[in-house]
Design a protein around this motif. Sequence first.
Motif: not given
Length: 282
Positions: A20-29, A261-271
């Motif tokens: 989730g964290l790295v997806d947040a980073f990727i989406s924002a380049n 998926m719960l951990d993934y969404r949590y990581g996405l939110d933190k990212g």
Amino acid sequence: MKYDCLIIEGGGFKTAFTAGLVDAFISANYYPFKTIIGNSGGSVALSYYLSGQYRSVISAMRYLAKDEQFANYKRTFGQKGYLDIDYIATVASKKVPFDIKAALITAQRITPYIVATDRKKGEATYLSPGPKNWIQCVVASSTLPFATKGVHKLNGKDYFDGGWSDPLPVRWAHKNGCKKILVLRTKPQGLKIKQSWADYFGSRYFKSTPKLAKTFESAFEKYNEAIDFMSNSPKGTTIHQIAPKKLLKSGTYSYSKSSLMLDYRYGLDKGISHLMKVKEKH
């Protein structure tokens, strides 16, 4: 902030949070780093992050979780072990194809290292992934003693999971000139650990090989020393962490579709929260 280094902690299926964290980073380049270091499951995240493949980390995690070729209790005492770690290479080449060309382009400006443990020396090795060995470096870093085949051969040397020799390579990063470091965690910030059953068993199992036995015996101490180093970093050094506030739903070996998926969404939110803070400062 312009960071010198990104460190990605391992954690087996807890890597869903990292996904989730790295997806947040990727989406924002978001790639403000000069160096990136991945350990075990963190090396999987490192790879797809550098290739810019959104949702590929969590897709790979879910594929491994559901596929009996990867996890099979009937193999627990077999040569491959409960988890067939070599299956990671199959996933990266066929199931969730890793775009190595894109990763190599990004690696020209962000130098990648993957942590593995040299079985003969019982010491950490910081592998440099390239066009011919990238996936093999990931497999070497992720080869868990007792849960998988236990050892992976690369360039004539035997390696296993880097988490036993340098689980949080902040000291190594600092020693190599990194002064502004961001660490992606899979355990709560500041949480120290005790010796695990695998640490104890390894120290006894390999007692005829003193260096290797010492690696297992002192693994938890190295982890806690890294926690202290991050809490009291040297003057002129800044270490930021993005970590879950409490233990994740998934474990190193335990997981479910829901927990991942719960951990993934949590990581996405933190990212996303981290990116918002960065934006506010600018």
